[in-house]
Structures are given as C-alpha cells and as structure tokens.
Design an enzyme around this catalytic site. Structure first.
Site, PDB file in Angstrom:
ATOM      1  N   ARG A  73       4.028 -19.562  96.846  1.00  0.00           N
ATOM      2  CA  ARG A  73       3.881 -19.422  95.255  1.00  0.00           C
ATOM      3  C   ARG A  73       5.171 -20.159  94.698  1.00  0.00           C
ATOM      4  O   ARG A  73       4.991 -20.798  93.541  1.00  0.00           O
ATOM      5  CB  ARG A  73       4.165 -17.803  94.773  1.00  0.00           C
ATOM      6  N   THR A  74       6.341 -20.124  95.083  1.00  0.00           N
ATOM      7  CA  THR A  74       7.475 -20.665  94.475  1.00  0.00           C
ATOM      8  C   THR A  74       7.453 -22.089  94.300  1.00  0.00           C
ATOM      9  O   THR A  74       7.458 -23.014  93.316  1.00  0.00           O
ATOM     10  CB  THR A  74       8.844 -20.246  95.211  1.00  0.00           C
ATOM     11  N   LYS A 101      17.511 -35.061 111.567  1.00  0.00           N
ATOM     12  CA  LYS A 101      18.427 -36.184 112.362  1.00  0.00           C
ATOM     13  C   LYS A 101      19.805 -35.634 112.105  1.00  0.00           C
ATOM     14  O   LYS A 101      20.851 -36.363 112.460  1.00  0.00           O
ATOM     15  CB  LYS A 101      18.262 -37.360 111.676  1.00  0.00           C
ATOM     16  N   ARG A 122      15.119 -23.979  98.511  1.00  0.00           N
ATOM     17  CA  ARG A 122      15.174 -22.645  99.158  1.00  0.00           C
ATOM     18  C   ARG A 122      15.651 -22.811 100.534  1.00  0.00           C
ATOM     19  O   ARG A 122      15.122 -24.170 101.129  1.00  0.00           O
ATOM     20  CB  ARG A 122      13.449 -22.130  99.564  1.00  0.00           C
ATOM     21  N   HIS A 150      16.821 -14.335  94.462  1.00  0.00           N
ATOM     22  CA  HIS A 150      15.800 -15.059  94.363  1.00  0.00           C
ATOM     23  C   HIS A 150      15.581 -14.890  92.776  1.00  0.00           C
ATOM     24  O   HIS A 150      14.781 -14.383  92.243  1.00  0.00           O
ATOM     25  CB  HIS A 150      14.566 -14.272  94.913  1.00  0.00           C
TER      26      HIS A 150
END
Ligand code: CP
Length: 323
Positions: A73-74, A101, A122, A150
C-alpha cells in the site's frame, strides 16, 4: 473529458503550505491546523481525481522511493499519488541496490537526493528516519521506521475517520491487536491527542501499548477502557474499531508470536454487538485478525481506507513539493 484544472483555492493552500520543503518524520511535528490544511487539500484531491483523474501540480518533480521492508500500500499509493499529480517516480529495489555491497543508509540517502526532489523511505530501524533526514538534501517522507512510527498512515487513518463519520470529535476509538509493535497505532494515538475522543486499548499484556505512548493517552484524559479481550460492551460503545496485525517480523521469539498471533479475531459474531454506524479499520495487510466474512459488511472500511490513502498522500506530496 474536461481539461485538467487546478482550483484557485487549492493553489492558494499550496502557496502557504506549512509542509513545503520539510521532512515528514513524525506526527509530533504537526499542529491541528497543519492537519486541517492537509485534509482540506486531500478533499480537493479526492474531487480532482474523481473529475479528471490527474491534477498536473508536480509535472517537473521526481520522487524516489526506497523500501527496506516489504510494502504494497505505502509504496504503490505514493507511486500512484505522484503519477496522479503529473510527477515521476523512481522506485529503488533494495535487493539490487548497493546496500547489498555494504553502502550505508546515509550514503544511499545522499545518492537519492542527487536524483529526486523528495525521498520516501521505509526502514526496519527506529532511528532510520532521523538519520536519513540528517544527511538528505531533499525532504524525507517516513514510510515507516521500525516499530516507532508510520506518520503518513496516521494521516490517512484520520482522513478516513473524517470522511466516513463526518467528524473525529466525540468518538470512541478502540484499538485492538498488536499495540506494542504496531507503528500505525503509535502514530494515530498521538494525532488523536488533538481531538476530544475516548480511547479503548484491547490487547493481551504481551502486546500492550508502549508505556510512553500510553502515558500520553492517560495525560490527556482520553483513556476509557483497557482490556485483554474484545468484550461485547467495548464493541457496542465503539465508533471506530481499529484492528492491527500481530507483527511477526518484530518478535524476538517465534514461539511467542505463535502463542499470540490469533489472540484477537474480529468476525461477524463480534460485529453483531456493534453500532450500525461503527467502522472497522485496519492499516493492512491482515492475517487472521479480521475474518473474510466481515469484508461483506458495509462497516468494513479497510478497503476504502486504502483509497483515502491515495488522496492523503497526493495532498502531502503536493504540500511538500509544489513550487
Ligand atoms: N499499511 C501499510 O503500511 O501497508 P504496506 O505495508 O502494504 O505498505
């Protein structure tokens, strides 16, 4: 098809945006007036999308998104929001990025700042949003930092309540599920401090709200009932039943997760005690905490909630990035 237009009232709101060029890291940054601006613009976005599909406000802008944890969703709604504003997006795939890396978060963020006008991030670490903001030359939008916050989910959750029930004032909001690790709950509880609401907390002790968040509710006089089970009395008094998934990925022990994962389940037998106007919300994704039979009840607002997320994130991007 009418020509794409932007209303003078929307342009005026964007011109005096309190979000302009600023990071979006925590709900603690915002006043009730800021929220009012955000929701007014979100309503304009809702109407604009319904009328014309795309509002060409960010045609010259590029948004980078980088999700170090899974998201549907986000990530998709920020992508869709940017595109519906006429802008472009670059989604960095973390499994193919130079993080593999050994590149640090700060160097990654410095890099994205060379290419985009803002970055949605996120990350599993609680401190990630603050670290990113420290090193980023462009606004960071926190798409979830560990179990802490959030913020954009909380914005869309409040917008959902306003759109579905007409107001936030005077409501009883019941939170159930994983209140310990559920970052969407932590952010929403903080925003609800601006409103006259009663808050019920329903969770087993092992999944209770962190003390620092709970104390805010106590201090504001909003805490109504605390319970380990979702009783018919609690359901009957609720205007919003906000359910959350038990966050398997945050548990130190899988045995503990297995013990707790199905402790609170909302099904039709629960809903039979609810008001006809109550709404069931969930940030999604869900596991077993809401039975699929509930999906067919008009009070199930969690799929509509995702659509409100599009309008809210369009509003936020426009307020942060519009020239
Ligand atoms: N609500 C939410 O954050 O959903 P995703 O994890 O799918 O982005």
């Amino acid at each position: 098809q009418p020509p794409s237009t932007i209303s003078p009232s929307l342009l005026s709101l964007l011109a005096s945006s309190p979000f302009k060029n600023r990071h979006v890291l925590s709900v603690n940054q915002y006043t009730r007036q800021d929220l009012h601006v955000l929701f007014t613009v979100a309503q304009e976005m809702r109407l604009g999308v319904q009328r014309q599909g795309i509002l060409p406000i960010l045609q010259s802008k590029v948004l980078c998104t980088m999700f170090f944890e899974p998201s549907t969703r986000t990530s998709a709604s920020f992508d869709a929001a940017m595109q519906r504003l006429g802008g472009r997006t670059i989604a960095i795939n973390t499994t193919h990025s130079s993080t593999q890396k050994g590149e640090t978060l700060q160097d990654t963020i410095r890099t994205l700042g060379c290419y985009g006008d803002a970055v949605v991030l996120r990350h599993p670490e609680n401190e990630s949003a603050a670290t990113a903001a420290k090193f980023s030359p462009v606004p960071i939008i926190n798409g979830g930092n560990g179990s802490r916050e959030h913020p954009t989910q909380a914005f869309l959750d409040l917008f959902t309540i306003r759109e579905e029930l007409g107001t936030v004032t005077g409501l009883t909001v019941t939170f159930t599920g994983d209140l310990k690790y559920g970052r969407t709950v932590h952010s929403l509880v903080k925003l609800l401090q601006y409103y006259e609401v009663r808050i019920n907390l329903v969770a087993p002790k092992a999944l209770a709200l962190p003390n620092e968040v709970r104390e805010q509710i106590v201090a504001s006089g909003q805490l109504a009932v605390e319970s380990e089970t979702l009783t018919p009395e609690i359901v009957a008094k609720s205007d919003v039943l906000y359910c959350t998934r038990v966050q398997k990925e945050r548990f130190p022990s899988l045995d503990e997760y297995e013990r707790l994962k199905d402790s609170l389940i909302v099904d039709n037998s629960v809903l039979k005690h609810a008001k006809s106007t109550m709404i069931v919300m969930h940030p999604l994704p869900r596991n077993n905490e809401i039975s699929e039979e509930v999906d067919f009840d008009q009070r199930a607002a969690y799929f509509r909630q995702m659509r409100y997320g599009l309008y809210t994130r369009m509003a936020l991007l426009a307020l942060v990035l519009a020239a």
